[in-house]
Design a protein around this motif. Sequence first.
Motif, PDB file in Angstrom:
ATOM      1  N   VAL A  91       0.874  -1.403  -0.002  1.00  0.00           N
ATOM      2  CA  VAL A  91      -0.072  -0.148   0.124  1.00  0.00           C
ATOM      3  C   VAL A  91       1.050   1.204   0.164  1.00  0.00           C
ATOM      4  O   VAL A  91       1.642   1.445   0.872  1.00  0.00           O
ATOM      5  CB  VAL A  91      -1.119  -0.062   1.206  1.00  0.00           C
ATOM      6  CG1 VAL A  91      -1.698   1.207   1.401  1.00  0.00           C
ATOM      7  CG2 VAL A  91      -1.900  -1.282   1.146  1.00  0.00           C
ATOM      8  N   PRO A  92       0.733   2.100  -0.913  1.00  0.00           N
ATOM      9  CA  PRO A  92       1.743   3.174  -1.131  1.00  0.00           C
ATOM     10  C   PRO A  92       1.462   4.302   0.051  1.00  0.00           C
ATOM     11  O   PRO A  92       0.368   4.834   0.081  1.00  0.00           O
ATOM     12  CB  PRO A  92       1.605   3.975  -2.442  1.00  0.00           C
ATOM     13  CG  PRO A  92       0.562   2.992  -3.222  1.00  0.00           C
ATOM     14  CD  PRO A  92      -0.098   2.009  -2.268  1.00  0.00           C
ATOM     15  N   SER A  93       2.595   4.502   0.627  1.00  0.00           N
ATOM     16  CA  SER A  93       2.330   5.847   1.656  1.00  0.00           C
ATOM     17  C   SER A  93       1.969   7.128   1.070  1.00  0.00           C
ATOM     18  O   SER A  93       1.506   7.996   1.769  1.00  0.00           O
ATOM     19  CB  SER A  93       3.754   6.027   2.329  1.00  0.00           C
ATOM     20  OG  SER A  93       4.690   6.334   1.585  1.00  0.00           O
ATOM     21  N   ALA A  94       2.048   7.415  -0.294  1.00  0.00           N
ATOM     22  CA  ALA A  94       1.739   8.496  -1.120  1.00  0.00           C
ATOM     23  C   ALA A  94       0.188   8.723  -1.031  1.00  0.00           C
ATOM     24  O   ALA A  94      -0.160   9.802  -1.096  1.00  0.00           O
ATOM     25  CB  ALA A  94       2.129   8.389  -2.301  1.00  0.00           C
ATOM     26  N   LEU A  95      -0.460   7.563  -0.539  1.00  0.00           N
ATOM     27  CA  LEU A  95      -1.889   8.109  -0.034  1.00  0.00           C
ATOM     28  C   LEU A  95      -2.364   8.859   0.857  1.00  0.00           C
ATOM     29  O   LEU A  95      -3.477   9.569   0.636  1.00  0.00           O
ATOM     30  CB  LEU A  95      -2.687   6.810   0.222  1.00  0.00           C
ATOM     31  CG  LEU A  95      -2.766   5.528  -0.914  1.00  0.00           C
ATOM     32  CD1 LEU A  95      -3.258   4.347  -0.239  1.00  0.00           C
ATOM     33  CD2 LEU A  95      -3.880   5.963  -2.049  1.00  0.00           C
ATOM     34  N   LYS A  96      -1.316   9.387   1.672  1.00  0.00           N
ATOM     35  CA  LYS A  96      -1.404  10.459   2.777  1.00  0.00           C
ATOM     36  C   LYS A  96      -1.983  11.524   2.116  1.00  0.00           C
ATOM     37  O   LYS A  96      -2.286  12.786   2.869  1.00  0.00           O
ATOM     38  CB  LYS A  96      -0.294  10.245   3.471  1.00  0.00           C
ATOM     39  CG  LYS A  96       0.932  10.897   3.062  1.00  0.00           C
ATOM     40  CD  LYS A  96       2.026  10.726   3.894  1.00  0.00           C
ATOM     41  CE  LYS A  96       3.259  11.111   3.399  1.00  0.00           C
ATOM     42  NZ  LYS A  96       4.459  10.688   4.414  1.00  0.00           N
ATOM     43  N   TYR A  97      -1.398  11.796   0.763  1.00  0.00           N
ATOM     44  CA  TYR A  97      -1.626  13.189   0.073  1.00  0.00           C
ATOM     45  C   TYR A  97      -3.132  13.140  -0.520  1.00  0.00           C
ATOM     46  O   TYR A  97      -3.461  14.265  -1.301  1.00  0.00           O
ATOM     47  CB  TYR A  97      -0.842  13.588  -0.840  1.00  0.00           C
ATOM     48  CG  TYR A  97       0.831  13.429  -0.362  1.00  0.00           C
ATOM     49  CD1 TYR A  97       1.140  14.591   0.469  1.00  0.00           C
ATOM     50  CD2 TYR A  97       1.617  12.531  -0.508  1.00  0.00           C
ATOM     51  CE1 TYR A  97       2.460  14.613   1.185  1.00  0.00           C
ATOM     52  CE2 TYR A  97       2.941  12.513  -0.139  1.00  0.00           C
ATOM     53  CZ  TYR A  97       2.985  13.743   0.739  1.00  0.00           C
ATOM     54  OH  TYR A  97       4.385  13.669   1.285  1.00  0.00           O
ATOM     55  N   CYS A  98      -3.849  12.187  -0.529  1.00  0.00           N
ATOM     56  CA  CYS A  98      -5.102  12.189  -1.237  1.00  0.00           C
ATOM     57  C   CYS A  98      -6.221  12.152  -0.027  1.00  0.00           C
ATOM     58  O   CYS A  98      -7.096  11.344   0.021  1.00  0.00           O
ATOM     59  CB  CYS A  98      -5.289  10.762  -1.748  1.00  0.00           C
ATOM     60  SG  CYS A  98      -4.580  10.927  -3.689  1.00  0.00           S
ATOM     61  N   ARG A  99      -6.137  13.134   0.917  1.00  0.00           N
ATOM     62  CA  ARG A  99      -6.861  13.059   2.065  1.00  0.00           C
ATOM     63  C   ARG A  99      -8.428  13.217   1.679  1.00  0.00           C
ATOM     64  O   ARG A  99      -9.269  12.836   2.651  1.00  0.00           O
ATOM     65  CB  ARG A  99      -6.515  14.291   3.274  1.00  0.00           C
ATOM     66  CG  ARG A  99      -5.267  13.855   3.750  1.00  0.00           C
ATOM     67  CD  ARG A  99      -4.901  14.941   4.547  1.00  0.00           C
ATOM     68  NE  ARG A  99      -5.982  15.107   6.093  1.00  0.00           N
ATOM     69  CZ  ARG A  99      -5.796  14.596   6.850  1.00  0.00           C
ATOM     70  NH1 ARG A  99      -5.127  13.511   7.126  1.00  0.00           N
ATOM     71  NH2 ARG A  99      -6.953  14.693   7.776  1.00  0.00           N
TER      72      ARG A  99
END
Length: 219
Positions: A91-99
């Motif tokens: 699971v990509p940690s970049a998902l944190k920017y898709c709040r």
Amino acid sequence: MSPLLLLLLALAIPLALATPGSASGIQEDDVRCLRGVKSGLKDPDGRLSSWTFGNTSSGAVCDFPGITCWNPQESRVLGLSLAGFGVQGTVPSALKYCRSTNILDLSKNALEGPIPPALCDWLPYLVVLDLSGNRFSGPLPSELANCRYLNSLKLSHNNFSGQIPASLSRLERLKTLDLSENRLDGQIPPQLGATFPKESFSGNPGLCGRPVSSYCGRD
């Protein structure tokens, strides 16, 4: 001009000036999110190859396969649905920017590793979370209860192990739960067992308690 009107104007002008910048910041974060998701996943079938970021106009990412936006003219991601894309990795940690995202569907892929405990901090407004049909493993994090808007949680057909966190009983909006075909064990939290059918827990021989059995313990 009355003092009250002057006060209202004083309050309104900073808000008006801040709004475009805030919206722009949100959209930039969402683009950053999708860049990170693409770079963080292996894509042997090339399903993400059309995710190119040369077009910086507002709403450009809304045409990407698997992406839905709140507004087609704004790059605010409502749903990230990569079901059956054949992607690999964690699971990509970049998902944190898709709040702002409400829907995360990564089902029917070859993803592995654990569910990040911080997932609900990254995506606090999730309504639908579908990670079924992958190779995920490890325990179900108790922090999934922080996704307090969840209506649907599907984690079936993976390799999750350990007990079902009692904290999931706090998901008051949950209407659909599917934890079937994993390696979960122990007692099903009573509130979940009373709310969801046997099919939600089937295929986990180590589970006990209602609705899969009347009690836990030795025969």
